[in-house]
Design an enzyme around this catalytic site. Structure first.
Site, mmCIF file in Angstrom:
data_model
loop_
_atom_site.group_PDB
_atom_site.id
_atom_site.type_symbol
_atom_site.label_atom_id
_atom_site.label_comp_id
_atom_site.label_asym_id
_atom_site.label_seq_id
_atom_site.Cartn_x
_atom_site.Cartn_y
_atom_site.Cartn_z
ATOM 1 N N TRP A 106 0.965 -1.840 0.046
ATOM 2 C CA TRP A 106 0.044 0.168 0.544
ATOM 3 C C TRP A 106 0.507 1.423 -0.123
ATOM 4 O O TRP A 106 0.857 2.300 -0.663
ATOM 5 C CB TRP A 106 -1.167 0.047 1.233
ATOM 6 C CG TRP A 106 -1.876 -1.208 1.143
ATOM 7 C CD1 TRP A 106 -2.175 -2.103 1.802
ATOM 8 C CD2 TRP A 106 -3.083 -1.124 -0.168
ATOM 9 N NE1 TRP A 106 -3.319 -2.816 1.241
ATOM 10 C CE2 TRP A 106 -3.856 -2.385 0.377
ATOM 11 C CE3 TRP A 106 -3.280 -0.904 -1.018
ATOM 12 C CZ2 TRP A 106 -4.887 -2.901 -0.517
ATOM 13 C CZ3 TRP A 106 -4.202 -1.107 -1.834
ATOM 14 C CH2 TRP A 106 -4.941 -2.349 -1.673
ATOM 15 N N ASP A 175 -1.731 6.495 6.414
ATOM 16 C CA ASP A 175 -3.239 5.361 5.206
ATOM 17 C C ASP A 175 -3.620 4.523 6.823
ATOM 18 O O ASP A 175 -2.599 3.997 7.414
ATOM 19 C CB ASP A 175 -2.375 5.110 4.572
ATOM 20 C CG ASP A 175 -3.814 3.783 4.194
ATOM 21 O OD1 ASP A 175 -4.698 3.229 4.662
ATOM 22 O OD2 ASP A 175 -2.980 3.274 2.791
ATOM 23 N N LYS A 199 -12.138 -2.216 6.429
ATOM 24 C CA LYS A 199 -11.772 -2.988 7.581
ATOM 25 C C LYS A 199 -12.268 -2.973 8.861
ATOM 26 O O LYS A 199 -12.574 -3.946 9.822
ATOM 27 C CB LYS A 199 -10.303 -2.391 7.273
ATOM 28 C CG LYS A 199 -9.389 -3.923 6.264
ATOM 29 C CD LYS A 199 -8.702 -2.787 5.276
ATOM 30 C CE LYS A 199 -8.300 -3.524 3.944
ATOM 31 N NZ LYS A 199 -8.172 -2.576 2.464
HETATM 32 C C1 LIG Z 1 -7.350 -1.849 2.285
HETATM 33 C C2 LIG Z 1 -6.123 -1.371 2.044
HETATM 34 C C3 LIG Z 1 -6.124 -0.248 0.812
HETATM 35 C C4 LIG Z 1 -7.189 0.245 -0.177
HETATM 36 O O1 LIG Z 1 -8.454 0.396 0.289
HETATM 37 P P1 LIG Z 1 -9.707 0.870 -0.942
HETATM 38 O O2 LIG Z 1 -10.391 1.332 0.491
HETATM 39 O O3 LIG Z 1 -9.793 -0.591 -1.567
HETATM 40 O O4 LIG Z 1 -9.057 1.700 -2.070
HETATM 41 C C5 LIG Z 1 -5.420 1.303 0.928
HETATM 42 N N1 LIG Z 1 -4.272 1.216 2.250
HETATM 43 C C6 LIG Z 1 -4.865 -0.117 3.337
HETATM 44 C C7 LIG Z 1 -3.614 -0.203 3.945
HETATM 45 C C8 LIG Z 1 -5.413 -1.332 3.167
HETATM 46 O O5 LIG Z 1 -5.689 -2.060 3.710
#
Ligand SMILES: *Cc1c(COP(=O)(O)O)cnc(C)c1O
Length: 364
Positions: A106, A175, A199
């Site tokens: 990511w 993030d 999540k």
């Molecule tokens: C799942 C995830 C993403 C991507 O998220 P989307 O909402 O599908 O764009 C980005 N960063 C992390 C750390 C993730 O776990």
């Protein structure tokens, strides 16, 4: 609680498990939301009934994460992935540098987008250890004139997570998609936090952004309306039609977290849940091999291999047969991964750790 329901042992990485109580409440309210004769999905996003839902979700998030008053909580669409672009589009000028802390796939995706707008650089990377660790705080040496630093608080695919965040004198962006609300976090250390909801917070379709108000004032003026943070901040995230049902679900997940005692209690439960599975790895004498270095272990995504390729295939097949869903590792790393987000019950983790012990006993 409806005892008839048979719920799966859901270890999916995202979208992932939601609390049963929340699903049942949503089911109850589905066709007639609080006497409106409509579902939440059918309400006008400009109506009083919806406004209550919307504002409650924001207030709950502020309360649970102790978000200081000089921050806005925004609901954006496009997932965490759109934030990879929206951040540099707004806060990185063509000649400016920004430091990216590389701890997994990511981070790589975020870095790739930033290159379209300015001069991001990889401040530190743990790629040479296949992202099995989080950098030490003293490895984080940045330029004084960096526009910002970016980090990924929990690495969903590699199964690592930060225990302690750096204190830096440039804006810090994170993030937190896969560990937001899993434990207390000092929001004031960050200038911008973002997280896709799917999540720990609710269904997919909503992205939470927590941003300092004075950072919004510095955004690039030359970007489309829907990609400016100020558009969301000025309009309480109601400039256009938001994902109303997702925000309703998010609000209910937050009510559930409040009901069980807030983020401190959630953190305690997450420690206990993860320990069940990490113990099965640590006490296996090398039959199970954890991917993350011990002091970098994620409490949300537990990644490991089974000794021997054939045995690993057998493990995954039997896990599936026993009803453990989503245990295959991400396609980019292979192996096994149990995602044990907030809504995954202790009982599911207990059952999985017992399965691991039993499998080793028979095959070890
Ligand atoms: C799942 C995830 C993403 C991507 O998220 P989307 O909402 O599908 O764009 C980005 N960063 C992390 C750390 C993730 O776990």
């Amino acid at each position: 609680m409806n005892l008839q329901v048979k719920r799966a042992y859901n270890f999916n990485a995202g979208p992932s498990a939601l609390p049963l109580e929340v699903l049942e409440k949503a089911q109850q309210e589905l066709v007639d939301f609080r006497g409106t004769g409509m579902s939440v999905m059918e309400l006008s996003h400009r109506s009083k009934d919806y406004e209550v839902v919307h504002n409650q979700a924001i207030a709950n998030l502020k309360e649970l994460l102790s978000v200081p008053d000089d921050y806005e909580v925004l609901f954006v669409q496009g997932g965490a992935s759109l934030q990879f672009s929206m951040i540099p589009m707004n806060f990185l000028q063509p000649e400016q540098k920004a430091g990216y802390i590389m701890t997994g796939s990511w981070s790589e995706k975020a870095f790739k987008e930033a290159k379209l707008f300015g001069n991001p650089y990889q401040l530190v990377s743990t790629k040479d250890s296949n992202y099995s660790r989080i950098p030490k705080l003293n490895e984080i040496q940045h330029n004084a004139d960096d526009a910002y630093l970016h980090l990924t608080s929990n690495n969903t695919i590699f199964g690592t997570g930060w225990k302690e965040f750096p204190t830096v004198d440039v804006p810090l962006f994170a993030d937190m998609s896969s560990d937001i609300l899993s434990k207390p976090v000092d929001v004031s250390k960050f200038d911008l936090i973002y997280a896709g909801a799917q999540k720990n917070l609710g269904p997919s379709g909503v992205t939470v952004v927590i941003i300092r108000k004075d950072l919004i004032e510095k955004e690039n003026q030359n970007v489309p309306t829907m990609l400016k943070y100020s558009t969301f901040a000025k309009n309480n995230s109601l400039y256009n039609t938001p994902p109303t049902f997702g925000i309703y679900m998010l609000g209910e997940v937050l009510n559930w977290v409040k009901g069980i005692g807030g983020v401190t209690e959630i953190a305690k439960r997450n420690e206990e849940k993860a320990k069940l599975i990490y113990d099965a790895i640590d006490e296996s004498n090398g039959f199970y091999i954890g991917h993350a270095e011990t002091d970098s272990r994620s409490l949300m995504n537990i990644t490991f291999r089974v000794k021997g390729e054939e045995l690993e295939k057998k493990f995954l097949a039997e896990a599936k047969q026993e009803g453990f869903i989503g245990v295959n590792g991400h396609r980019s790393v292979g192996g096994c991964r149990a995602s044990v987000y907030n809504a995954v019950p202790y009982e599911a983790c207990k059952a999985f750790s017992e399965f691991m012990l039993q499998f080793q006993k028979v095959n070890g």
